[in-house]
Each structure stands twice: as structure tokens, then as C-alpha cells.
Design a protein around this motif. Sequence first.
Motif, PDB file in Angstrom:
ATOM      1  N   ILE A 410       0.836  -1.208   0.000  1.00 33.67           N
ATOM      2  CA  ILE A 410       0.000   0.000   0.000  1.00 33.67           C
ATOM      3  C   ILE A 410       0.864   1.249   0.000  1.00 33.67           C
ATOM      4  O   ILE A 410       0.582   2.225  -0.712  1.00 33.67           O
ATOM      5  CB  ILE A 410      -0.947  -0.011   1.215  1.00 33.67           C
ATOM      6  CG1 ILE A 410      -2.021  -1.092   1.041  1.00 33.67           C
ATOM      7  CG2 ILE A 410      -1.614   1.359   1.403  1.00 33.67           C
ATOM      8  CD1 ILE A 410      -2.862  -1.319   2.273  1.00 33.67           C
ATOM      9  N   TYR A 411       1.936   1.235   0.763  1.00 28.59           N
ATOM     10  CA  TYR A 411       2.802   2.419   0.858  1.00 28.59           C
ATOM     11  C   TYR A 411       3.613   2.671  -0.413  1.00 28.59           C
ATOM     12  O   TYR A 411       3.933   3.819  -0.748  1.00 28.59           O
ATOM     13  CB  TYR A 411       3.766   2.273   2.039  1.00 28.59           C
ATOM     14  CG  TYR A 411       3.270   2.884   3.325  1.00 28.59           C
ATOM     15  CD1 TYR A 411       3.089   4.261   3.447  1.00 28.59           C
ATOM     16  CD2 TYR A 411       3.002   2.093   4.439  1.00 28.59           C
ATOM     17  CE1 TYR A 411       2.636   4.821   4.628  1.00 28.59           C
ATOM     18  CE2 TYR A 411       2.545   2.649   5.627  1.00 28.59           C
ATOM     19  CZ  TYR A 411       2.369   4.017   5.719  1.00 28.59           C
ATOM     20  OH  TYR A 411       1.928   4.575   6.883  1.00 28.59           O
ATOM     21  N   MET A 412       3.959   1.602  -1.137  1.00 28.22           N
ATOM     22  CA  MET A 412       4.900   1.737  -2.257  1.00 28.22           C
ATOM     23  C   MET A 412       4.472   2.751  -3.316  1.00 28.22           C
ATOM     24  O   MET A 412       5.277   3.620  -3.699  1.00 28.22           O
ATOM     25  CB  MET A 412       5.171   0.353  -2.880  1.00 28.22           C
ATOM     26  CG  MET A 412       6.112  -0.497  -2.038  1.00 28.22           C
ATOM     27  SD  MET A 412       6.283  -2.220  -2.619  1.00 28.22           S
ATOM     28  CE  MET A 412       6.917  -1.984  -4.256  1.00 28.22           C
ATOM     29  N   PRO A 413       3.249   2.716  -3.824  1.00 26.38           N
ATOM     30  CA  PRO A 413       2.893   3.715  -4.846  1.00 26.38           C
ATOM     31  C   PRO A 413       2.925   5.145  -4.323  1.00 26.38           C
ATOM     32  O   PRO A 413       3.252   6.073  -5.061  1.00 26.38           O
ATOM     33  CB  PRO A 413       1.473   3.304  -5.263  1.00 26.38           C
ATOM     34  CG  PRO A 413       0.964   2.429  -4.198  1.00 26.38           C
ATOM     35  CD  PRO A 413       2.143   1.748  -3.609  1.00 26.38           C
ATOM     36  N   PHE A 414       2.633   5.337  -3.058  1.00 26.37           N
ATOM     37  CA  PHE A 414       2.666   6.686  -2.490  1.00 26.37           C
ATOM     38  C   PHE A 414       4.100   7.169  -2.309  1.00 26.37           C
ATOM     39  O   PHE A 414       4.384   8.355  -2.472  1.00 26.37           O
ATOM     40  CB  PHE A 414       1.914   6.708  -1.157  1.00 26.37           C
ATOM     41  CG  PHE A 414       0.438   6.487  -1.301  1.00 26.37           C
ATOM     42  CD1 PHE A 414      -0.419   7.563  -1.528  1.00 26.37           C
ATOM     43  CD2 PHE A 414      -0.111   5.218  -1.225  1.00 26.37           C
ATOM     44  CE1 PHE A 414      -1.789   7.369  -1.672  1.00 26.37           C
ATOM     45  CE2 PHE A 414      -1.476   5.012  -1.376  1.00 26.37           C
ATOM     46  CZ  PHE A 414      -2.309   6.080  -1.599  1.00 26.37           C
ATOM     47  N   VAL A 415       4.994   6.226  -1.974  1.00 24.61           N
ATOM     48  CA  VAL A 415       6.408   6.591  -1.900  1.00 24.61           C
ATOM     49  C   VAL A 415       6.929   6.953  -3.290  1.00 24.61           C
ATOM     50  O   VAL A 415       7.734   7.879  -3.445  1.00 24.61           O
ATOM     51  CB  VAL A 415       7.231   5.433  -1.287  1.00 24.61           C
ATOM     52  CG1 VAL A 415       8.728   5.718  -1.378  1.00 24.61           C
ATOM     53  CG2 VAL A 415       6.832   5.200   0.170  1.00 24.61           C
ATOM     54  N   MET A 416       6.456   6.244  -4.316  1.00 24.17           N
ATOM     55  CA  MET A 416       6.857   6.559  -5.693  1.00 24.17           C
ATOM     56  C   MET A 416       6.357   7.942  -6.103  1.00 24.17           C
ATOM     57  O   MET A 416       7.034   8.677  -6.835  1.00 24.17           O
ATOM     58  CB  MET A 416       6.319   5.484  -6.641  1.00 24.17           C
ATOM     59  CG  MET A 416       6.957   4.117  -6.415  1.00 24.17           C
ATOM     60  SD  MET A 416       6.155   2.771  -7.337  1.00 24.17           S
ATOM     61  CE  MET A 416       6.616   3.188  -9.010  1.00 24.17           C
ATOM     62  N   VAL A 417       5.174   8.322  -5.621  1.00 28.43           N
ATOM     63  CA  VAL A 417       4.675   9.681  -5.875  1.00 28.43           C
ATOM     64  C   VAL A 417       5.596  10.700  -5.223  1.00 28.43           C
ATOM     65  O   VAL A 417       5.880  11.760  -5.796  1.00 28.43           O
ATOM     66  CB  VAL A 417       3.227   9.829  -5.350  1.00 28.43           C
ATOM     67  CG1 VAL A 417       2.794  11.286  -5.396  1.00 28.43           C
ATOM     68  CG2 VAL A 417       2.283   8.964  -6.160  1.00 28.43           C
ATOM     69  N   MET A 418       6.093  10.369  -4.018  1.00 30.39           N
ATOM     70  CA  MET A 418       7.020  11.273  -3.334  1.00 30.39           C
ATOM     71  C   MET A 418       8.321  11.424  -4.108  1.00 30.39           C
ATOM     72  O   MET A 418       8.988  12.469  -4.034  1.00 30.39           O
ATOM     73  CB  MET A 418       7.308  10.767  -1.923  1.00 30.39           C
ATOM     74  CG  MET A 418       6.092  10.758  -0.997  1.00 30.39           C
ATOM     75  SD  MET A 418       5.326  12.388  -0.798  1.00 30.39           S
ATOM     76  CE  MET A 418       6.655  13.277   0.001  1.00 30.39           C
ATOM     77  N   ASN A 419       8.721  10.400  -4.872  1.00 30.72           N
ATOM     78  CA  ASN A 419       9.898  10.527  -5.737  1.00 30.72           C
ATOM     79  C   ASN A 419       9.694  11.645  -6.759  1.00 30.72           C
ATOM     80  O   ASN A 419      10.613  12.413  -7.059  1.00 30.72           O
ATOM     81  CB  ASN A 419      10.168   9.218  -6.480  1.00 30.72           C
ATOM     82  CG  ASN A 419      10.655   8.118  -5.549  1.00 30.72           C
ATOM     83  OD1 ASN A 419      11.198   8.391  -4.483  1.00 30.72           O
ATOM     84  ND2 ASN A 419      10.459   6.874  -5.955  1.00 30.72           N
ATOM     85  N   ARG A 420       8.475  11.726  -7.289  1.00 33.56           N
ATOM     86  CA  ARG A 420       8.180  12.753  -8.290  1.00 33.56           C
ATOM     87  C   ARG A 420       8.153  14.142  -7.676  1.00 33.56           C
ATOM     88  O   ARG A 420       8.515  15.122  -8.322  1.00 33.56           O
ATOM     89  CB  ARG A 420       6.834  12.464  -8.957  1.00 33.56           C
ATOM     90  CG  ARG A 420       6.798  11.133  -9.705  1.00 33.56           C
ATOM     91  CD  ARG A 420       5.399  10.808 -10.190  1.00 33.56           C
ATOM     92  NE  ARG A 420       5.299   9.454 -10.706  1.00 33.56           N
ATOM     93  CZ  ARG A 420       4.157   8.841 -10.974  1.00 33.56           C
ATOM     94  NH1 ARG A 420       3.011   9.477 -10.768  1.00 33.56           N
ATOM     95  NH2 ARG A 420       4.145   7.608 -11.444  1.00 33.56           N
ATOM     96  N   THR A 421       7.723  14.221  -6.424  1.00 37.26           N
ATOM     97  CA  THR A 421       7.688  15.539  -5.787  1.00 37.26           C
ATOM     98  C   THR A 421       9.081  16.109  -5.642  1.00 37.26           C
ATOM     99  O   THR A 421       9.272  17.318  -5.654  1.00 37.26           O
ATOM    100  CB  THR A 421       7.022  15.466  -4.398  1.00 37.26           C
ATOM    101  OG1 THR A 421       7.791  14.631  -3.537  1.00 37.26           O
ATOM    102  CG2 THR A 421       5.616  14.941  -4.506  1.00 37.26           C
TER     103      THR A 421
END
Length: 432
Positions: A410-421
Motif C-alpha cells: 500500500i505504501y509503495m505507490p505513495f512513496v513513488m509519488v514522493m519521488n516525483r515531488t
Amino acid sequence: MNSLMNKLAKKMVPWASKMAANRYLTAIRDAFITIMPIIIGCSFCILINSVFLGKDHYFDQWFHFQGLELANMLAAASSAGMSVMSLLIVYLVARNLAAYYKMDTTSNAVVAVVNFLVLTQFDTTPKLGEVIRTYYLGAAGLFTGFIAAFVSVEIMRKLGSIKKLQIKMPESVPAAIAKSFNGMMPIILTMLIFGLVRLCTNLAGKPLNDLIFNGLQQPLSALVTSPIGIVIIYILYMLLWGFGIHTGFIISAPILEPIFLVNLTQNAEKISNNAAAHNILTKPFTDSMMFMGGAGNMLALVIAIFIVSKRDDYRKIAKLGLIPSLFNISEPIMFGLPVVMNPILIIPMILTTLVGLGVGSLATITGFMGYTYVLVPWTTSPLLNAFLSTGGSWGALVTAAVVLVLSVLIYMPFVMVMNRTEKVEASDDEEK
């Protein structure tokens, strides 16, 4: 998203601050913190008796040793704490509330215990004489205990401010004795008031303990632990955490833990009597299934960062927060990353909590994992605490591992979004 977070924060933070400062909730919270080591010790006595000692348990199977005398001793030690839990709570809550008012803590605490016993039924048997059942001295009497402690201290505070009720002693009388006489009339009147309440409830046909347990404690427990109720509570719980408010102190300790402790005690009694437990929601259940690595399943977030994060700052903080999260300490990640006031990470924090609640409940209902009945220290590492709190259920260990894996996913896609930020932040810096 940030504007929505700010609007929610403006409405919820003041409310949470008032809850945190509430003198009654604070008195309950601090009382439970005080007795927690005792309850943990009692729980481990039950664990040893229900898993290792006794007929057909592990020591009997491995070494042909039942250890019945030792089991009786551990059972007595467990009962010494569990069976009089409400007495301890009444004393501590009254003491804490009296300290808030800057009153004499010892006398108020002792009077509160006496008043609680005034409300409690005594029986007489031909063989034993006068006896008192431990049923309402244990977890079943908690809410009566809260009310007795609060009302006793408040009445003592009001009566103690009336100068006409104070007995003046000569100056030659020692200060300790004079102080005792000054409080004599408020104490006697407070006891008489509780006695009148006992008289009225007896005339009504039911002791106050029964009225409170059936009319307040059981319905409130059913409401809080209902599927809809518990989901709403934990959405609010994690949302407040997202604003940086430690909800363990304003929701869990004073409100949820008394209810969860009653559930745990009932489960422990059932297991001790070789009967089937029936309460899913207990504190060790939430610790082992919903708070791996602390509130928000921070251990899962740390693992997700190691797997998919490309941000050097996140990976460094994750390394620093790994060891604390292995002992359910979430603050280094919660405030260091940060997760608080971060709308991207608050969403999975709520989702993982609810997934742990759902998967753990389903596994318990179906019998795949055992019911929790042992109060292990909250710093016990994830997976291990699930195993110990269920008395060595391998299904609980597997269920906790499944919840951890799901939480990482569950956390992984949100962490990937943080990479883009990070890229957006970098481009903004270049434009400046």
C-alpha cells in the motif's frame, strides 16, 4: 489538498487540544499507565499457565512436568492484579484528579476506594461470613470506578471549601492530626452521600454496579467495537496523527484502552478456564495488527522506502528510523520524514491501519489465528508480539506477516509519488 488539510487542522486541532487537557481523561490515562506493568505481569502468568504448565501443555508433553503447584502460584499472582483492577484504578484516578486540584492526594484516593466499595454488593454465606465478589472489583467495575473516583473527589472539593465544616484544633495539636480532623466532616458526608445512592439503587431492585455495567459500560463497548464505530474511530485516530497530534494520549489511553482491557480480561478468564475467548479487539490486537512499527505502520513505510524510494533524504531518514520502528517507536519517521502534515502519506497511513484491522479480525473470526489474551509490552517487535499475545498462535504470526506485506504494498505507490515531488521541488528551485 494542502488547503483541505489546513481547513481540517483548524477545526480538529483545537478540539484535540481540549481533549488532551481534559482533567478527567488525563486522570484515567495516567492511572492506566501506572498499572500497565502489573497487567502485563498478570498476562504473562496466564500465558505460562495456559501454554506451558498444566495437563497436556508443552512442559507436560516435552518433560512430563505439569507443575501444578507452580501453576497455582502463578494463578494467584494473576488474580491479585486482574481481579482487583478496578480498586487500583479508583485509587489512582482519584489521586490524579486530586493532584490536579492541588488537594490532599492520599486521603482523597482512600476515600474514593471506600466510596466505590460502598456501591459494591457484599454477600453473606453461612460458611464464609461476609464476602465480596471480585467480579465488580475487576474489569467489569471499571466504569463504576471512574464515576466513583470523579464524584468522590468533586464532592470532597466542594465540601472542603466550606469553612463551617472544618474542625479547628488548638495550635498545640500536631499538624498531621489537625489536618486529619479538618477533613473529617467532608469525608463522613461524602460517604453518607454514596450510602444514600446505594440505598436508592437497592430500593430500585438493582445495585449501581449492575445499572452502570448494563446501561453504560456494555452499550458503550458495543458501540465503540462495532465494525462501523471502530472504523470511524481509527480514521479519526490516524487523521489526528497526520496533524501531529499524539492520539495515543487523547483517544487510546483514556477512551479505548479501558474498553480493550475489559475485552482482554474476559479473554484471559476464558482461556484460563479452558473456554473459548470471544473478544477480537484488545490492545495487543491493535498493537500487533494495526500499529507495526508504531502508529501508521511505520515499519511498512520504512521497508517501502528501501524498496522504491530514490530520494537520498528519505533513505537516510529510513535508516535512522528502522531500529526504533522495530520496537514500535514511530516518532523518528512520523516527524523526521515527515508523515505529519503530508497529505500524500496520510492516506496510506489510514489505509494500512484499516487493512490490519480487517485482515486481523477476519483471521481471528475464522480461527486461523488465536484470540489475543496476553498483554505484552507495546515495544515488543512486530510479528513477535502477535505470536506472544495469542499464546503462541502460529496463525497469528502468519497473519501479522501478511498484514505487513500488504502494508508495504500500500505504501509503495505513495512513496513513488514522493519521488516525483522531489523532481518538482528541484525544478522550482532552478526557476528561483
